[in-house]
Design a protein around this motif. Structure first.
Motif, PDB file in Angstrom:
ATOM      1  N   GLU A  54     -44.959  13.743-111.998  1.00  0.00           N
ATOM      2  CA  GLU A  54     -44.236  12.667-111.333  1.00  0.00           C
ATOM      3  C   GLU A  54     -42.892  13.218-110.854  1.00  0.00           C
ATOM      4  N   LYS A  55     -42.285  12.523-109.936  1.00  0.00           N
ATOM      5  CA  LYS A  55     -40.980  12.952-109.449  1.00  0.00           C
ATOM      6  C   LYS A  55     -40.004  13.083-110.609  1.00  0.00           C
ATOM      7  N   GLY A  56     -39.312  14.202-110.675  1.00  0.00           N
ATOM      8  CA  GLY A  56     -38.301  14.391-111.709  1.00  0.00           C
ATOM      9  C   GLY A  56     -38.805  15.042-112.978  1.00  0.00           C
ATOM     10  N   ASP A  57     -40.119  15.313-113.085  1.00  0.00           N
ATOM     11  CA  ASP A  57     -40.638  16.004-114.271  1.00  0.00           C
ATOM     12  C   ASP A  57     -40.038  17.405-114.368  1.00  0.00           C
ATOM     13  N   ILE A  58     -39.575  17.757-115.556  1.00  0.00           N
ATOM     14  CA  ILE A  58     -39.046  19.103-115.787  1.00  0.00           C
ATOM     15  C   ILE A  58     -40.201  20.024-116.153  1.00  0.00           C
ATOM     16  N   LEU A  59     -40.173  21.240-115.648  1.00  0.00           N
ATOM     17  CA  LEU A  59     -41.194  22.220-116.008  1.00  0.00           C
ATOM     18  C   LEU A  59     -40.823  22.811-117.362  1.00  0.00           C
ATOM     19  N   TYR A  60     -41.364  22.181-118.403  1.00  0.00           N
ATOM     20  CA  TYR A  60     -41.090  22.644-119.757  1.00  0.00           C
ATOM     21  C   TYR A  60     -42.017  23.790-120.136  1.00  0.00           C
ATOM     22  N   SER A  61     -41.534  24.613-121.043  1.00  0.00           N
ATOM     23  CA  SER A  61     -42.369  25.653-121.627  1.00  0.00           C
ATOM     24  C   SER A  61     -43.537  25.018-122.372  1.00  0.00           C
ATOM     25  N   LYS A  62     -44.692  25.654-122.292  1.00  0.00           N
ATOM     26  CA  LYS A  62     -45.880  25.212-123.035  1.00  0.00           C
ATOM     27  C   LYS A  62     -46.362  23.823-122.609  1.00  0.00           C
ATOM     28  N   ARG A  63     -46.247  23.488-121.324  1.00  0.00           N
ATOM     29  CA  ARG A  63     -46.776  22.214-120.843  1.00  0.00           C
ATOM     30  C   ARG A  63     -47.542  22.440-119.536  1.00  0.00           C
ATOM     31  N   VAL A  64     -48.567  21.612-119.316  1.00  0.00           N
ATOM     32  CA  VAL A  64     -49.392  21.697-118.110  1.00  0.00           C
ATOM     33  C   VAL A  64     -49.118  20.484-117.232  1.00  0.00           C
ATOM     34  N   LEU A  65     -48.735  20.725-115.985  1.00  0.00           N
ATOM     35  CA  LEU A  65     -48.558  19.659-115.005  1.00  0.00           C
ATOM     36  C   LEU A  65     -49.623  19.792-113.930  1.00  0.00           C
ATOM     37  N   PHE A  66     -50.399  18.732-113.716  1.00  0.00           N
ATOM     38  CA  PHE A  66     -51.365  18.696-112.620  1.00  0.00           C
ATOM     39  C   PHE A  66     -50.700  18.048-111.414  1.00  0.00           C
ATOM     40  N   SER A  67     -50.879  18.643-110.255  1.00  0.00           N
ATOM     41  CA  SER A  67     -50.405  18.000-109.040  1.00  0.00           C
ATOM     42  C   SER A  67     -51.235  16.747-108.798  1.00  0.00           C
ATOM     43  N   PRO A  68     -50.603  15.629-108.397  1.00  0.00           N
ATOM     44  CA  PRO A  68     -51.397  14.450-108.035  1.00  0.00           C
ATOM     45  C   PRO A  68     -52.363  14.810-106.909  1.00  0.00           C
ATOM     46  N   THR A  69     -53.462  14.089-106.823  1.00  0.00           N
ATOM     47  CA  THR A  69     -54.460  14.424-105.797  1.00  0.00           C
ATOM     48  C   THR A  69     -54.125  13.828-104.439  1.00  0.00           C
ATOM     49  N   THR A  70     -53.152  12.909-104.400  1.00  0.00           N
ATOM     50  CA  THR A  70     -52.776  12.295-103.122  1.00  0.00           C
ATOM     51  C   THR A  70     -51.434  12.818-102.620  1.00  0.00           C
ATOM     52  N   SER A  71     -50.866  13.788-103.321  1.00  0.00           N
ATOM     53  CA  SER A  71     -49.596  14.377-102.917  1.00  0.00           C
ATOM     54  C   SER A  71     -49.513  15.782-103.511  1.00  0.00           C
ATOM     55  N   THR A  72     -48.366  16.427-103.337  1.00  0.00           N
ATOM     56  CA  THR A  72     -48.247  17.847-103.686  1.00  0.00           C
ATOM     57  C   THR A  72     -46.980  18.113-104.489  1.00  0.00           C
ATOM     58  N   ILE A  73     -47.105  18.884-105.551  1.00  0.00           N
ATOM     59  CA  ILE A  73     -45.936  19.291-106.334  1.00  0.00           C
ATOM     60  C   ILE A  73     -45.084  20.260-105.520  1.00  0.00           C
ATOM     61  N   GLU A  74     -43.793  20.012-105.561  1.00  0.00           N
ATOM     62  CA  GLU A  74     -42.826  20.933-104.975  1.00  0.00           C
ATOM     63  C   GLU A  74     -41.775  21.187-106.046  1.00  0.00           C
ATOM     64  N   VAL A  75     -41.453  22.441-106.316  1.00  0.00           N
ATOM     65  CA  VAL A  75     -40.582  22.784-107.438  1.00  0.00           C
ATOM     66  C   VAL A  75     -39.198  23.202-106.942  1.00  0.00           C
ATOM     67  N   HIS A  76     -38.157  22.687-107.620  1.00  0.00           N
ATOM     68  CA  HIS A  76     -36.779  23.024-107.282  1.00  0.00           C
ATOM     69  C   HIS A  76     -36.039  23.439-108.548  1.00  0.00           C
ATOM     70  N   ARG A  77     -35.116  24.379-108.392  1.00  0.00           N
ATOM     71  CA  ARG A  77     -34.329  24.812-109.540  1.00  0.00           C
ATOM     72  C   ARG A  77     -33.038  24.010-109.623  1.00  0.00           C
ATOM     73  N   THR A  78     -32.727  23.513-110.828  1.00  0.00           N
ATOM     74  CA  THR A  78     -31.482  22.777-111.068  1.00  0.00           C
ATOM     75  C   THR A  78     -30.783  23.380-112.282  1.00  0.00           C
ATOM     76  N   LYS A  79     -29.615  22.835-112.617  1.00  0.00           N
ATOM     77  CA  LYS A  79     -28.896  23.334-113.792  1.00  0.00           C
ATOM     78  C   LYS A  79     -29.678  23.080-115.070  1.00  0.00           C
ATOM     79  N   LYS A  80     -30.513  22.029-115.049  1.00  0.00           N
ATOM     80  CA  LYS A  80     -31.294  21.687-116.240  1.00  0.00           C
ATOM     81  C   LYS A  80     -32.637  22.407-116.285  1.00  0.00           C
ATOM     82  N   GLY A  81     -32.870  23.265-115.322  1.00  0.00           N
ATOM     83  CA  GLY A  81     -34.151  23.962-115.266  1.00  0.00           C
ATOM     84  C   GLY A  81     -34.891  23.598-114.000  1.00  0.00           C
ATOM     85  N   CYS A  82     -36.150  23.975-113.924  1.00  0.00           N
ATOM     86  CA  CYS A  82     -36.952  23.708-112.735  1.00  0.00           C
ATOM     87  C   CYS A  82     -37.541  22.310-112.817  1.00  0.00           C
ATOM     88  N   VAL A  83     -37.439  21.572-111.715  1.00  0.00           N
ATOM     89  CA  VAL A  83     -37.856  20.180-111.677  1.00  0.00           C
ATOM     90  C   VAL A  83     -38.894  19.995-110.579  1.00  0.00           C
TER      91      VAL A  83
END
Length: 537
Positions: free
Chosen positions: A213-242
């Protein structure tokens, strides 16, 4: 030729599907069924290679039929349904029972031709899934997952479409406790089924899994599936990759190349791309970007990819990859790359299903004293001691090193009092494997022998090739060969004895009175092989 059974309560839909699918000369519709009970009867009588199944039908539904099919004659099933998210629990249950892929029934049957290619390729991919592999896709109980609070410094992107679920089942559960990356999966799948599929994946791995979902942080040891009706796009922030979630209305979602490129630009050399079974050339542009930024690319090879000719083949042909390997070795290779190590590409090894080593150890424990068992275990290497002490999983693959280490230790401790111990272990291995996979293969007559032995060895000993089987009914002689790059002058002796035990057990099952049986090593210009021959009355 792929033999297909179509199951749907709508006569019109069955006819429409048949008309669409039989446009491909490589698919033959051998039967149709209007409910689950008729479907089960026709699976047993027609023996199709693939079944397309509607879940919601009046009377006996598709879920009942699916469960019975997996009990009585495991067959790849592709769900074709208009089922909505409100009934997602039914879909989740279908995945747990062994569905290999899902297709969305078009809202308007008149538009069915628009998805013709997807249907045809998905059915072909399903036909390549081994019936024995179906028996292994069962949900396992795992400990409750907690999301790590550590943001990921490394990412693994898995790109796949048709045939992907089967490969994902063999990759995600194999990440070890030493894996600290974040996993992003771009899987083409109808939106109606993604929630249930992800919930099923969650039962198979110790890693937390969710749809991004929008705003999910890419945490260590977690699996994120891209939604099937949209596409994950990753950005780097001070809190990590979002993760952001974007919608490219003019493109198929998720846009696999965009997911890969976004992660490559963000993680640079701290990324591994995995390209699994799938259609088309998705992943080629992404793989080029990963290599340009210093990351690594792994491609699933044709021994396990249901659709190799599409995504895997195109990435391999492009040259933008670092390693080709089967699905069951991918997790280990990913971890090696992330640790800045070269993955082991020791072709002088084959893999062994855990059931083989477990049955050997259990046989020693039951037939001999615990003291003997402990002496055998004490001779194992430190690494293999740890594997045995930790408990080998029946359907996981392990290096042939543990297989040979255990058998050599058994031979050293026990052969003086039991000279035929390795042959006995071969018999026990065969008995356990046949019991585990008995619904997936037929062994009623000698004519079934070749397919049975070849199929069983392929699943429990990948890397060992069966060749040149000759059955002479006149002289009542069977001759065949097994070859592997993993054979050495030292270990082939053990393998020959094990194989001899397998044949003894097959002879008993077929009620054959064996007059003679030989199993010996030979060498030709291709390397070492085992020649086995037996004569019966």
């Amino acid at each position: 030729m792929v033999k297909l059974l179509i199951v749907d309560d709508s006569t019109f839909m069955r006819k429409a599907l048949k008309h669409m699918i039989t446009a491909d000369p490589e698919i033959e519709v051998v039967g149709e069924a209007g409910d689950g009970r008729e479907a089960m009867d026709k699976v047993l009588s027609l023996k199709p290679d693939v079944v397309t199944m509607d879940l919601i039908m009046p009377g006996v539904d598709g879920l009942w039929a699916l469960e019975e099919i997996m009990k009585q004659r495991p067959t790849p099933v592709v769900i074709v349904s208009s089922i909505a998210t409100r009934t997602a629990e039914v879909t989740k249950e279908a995945f747990a029972l062994g569905v290999v892929d899902v297709l969305c029934k078009p809202d308007n049957p008149q538009n069915i031709a628009a998805i013709q290619r997807e249907f045809i390729e998905t059915i072909k991919a399903a036909s390549k899934v081994s019936r024995m592999r179906l028996l292994e896709y069962k949900a396992v109980n795992v400990k409750e997952k907690t999301v790590s609070s550590m943001t990921a410094r490394q990412v693994v992107v898995i790109a796949t479409s048709a045939g992907g679920p089967t490969s994902l089942y063999e990759v995600l559960p194999r990440f070890s406790n030493n894996f600290f990356g974040s996993v992003v999966v771009a899987q083409h799948m109808p939106a109606q089924f993604m929630n249930s599929f992800v919930e099923h994946i969650q039962t198979m791995t110790s890693l937390p899994v969710k749809i991004a979902e929008k705003g999910d942080i890419l945490y260590s040891k977690r699996v994120l599936f891209s939604p099937t009706t949209s596409t994950i796009e990753v950005h780097r922030t001070k809190k990590g990759c979002v993760a952001d979630v974007v919608d490219f209305k003019t493109r198929l979602q998720p846009d696999i190349n965009h997911v890969i490129l976004s992660c490559a630009e963000t993680f640079k050399s701290s990324m591994v791309l995995v390209v699994l079974s799938g259609l088309g050339d998705d992943g080629v542009k992404g793989a080029e970007a990963v290599r340009r930024f210093g990351g690594k690319v792994i491609v699933e090879d044709e021994t396990t990819a249901a659709v190799y000719s599409g995504m895997p083949s195109n990435v391999a042909k492009s040259g933008f990859y670092d390693l080709l390997c089967p699905s069951y070795k991918i997790a280990e290779a990913v971890e090696s790359f992330l640790a800045n190590k070269q993955p082991a590409q020791n072709q002088k090894q084959f893999m062994v299903k855990g059931i083989i080593v477990k049955s050997t150890l259990q046989y020693i424990r039951n037939k001999f004293s615990h003291e003997i068992y402990d002496r055998v275990a004490a001779l194992l290497s430190e690494e293999n001691k740890g594997l045995v002490a930790g408990g080998l999983r029946q359907y996981n693959y392990y290096s042939s090193d543990v297989y040979y280490d255990v058998n050599k230790s058994v031979e050293k401790i026990i052969s003086a009092q039991c000279p035929q111990i390795i042959e006995e272990i071969g018999e026990e291995n065969a008995r356990e494997c046949i019991e585990a996979y008995k619904t997936a293969l037929s062994l009623a007559t000698l004519s079934d022998f070749s397919n049975f032995l070849q199929g069983l060895y392929k699943i429990v000993f990948p890397g060992i090739v069966h060749e040149n089987l000759v059955i002479n009914q006149t002289s009542k002689t069977v001759t065949y060969y097994f070859r592997s790059l993993g054979y050495t002058e030292d270990n082939i002796r053990i393998s020959a004895k094990i194989l001899k035990g397998w044949i003894i057990h097959f002879g008993k099952l077929l009620k054959m009175d064996l007059v003679s049986l030989s199993s010996e090593s030979q060498k030709d210009d291709k390397g070492l092989k085992i020649r086995c021959e037996f004569v019966w009355k």
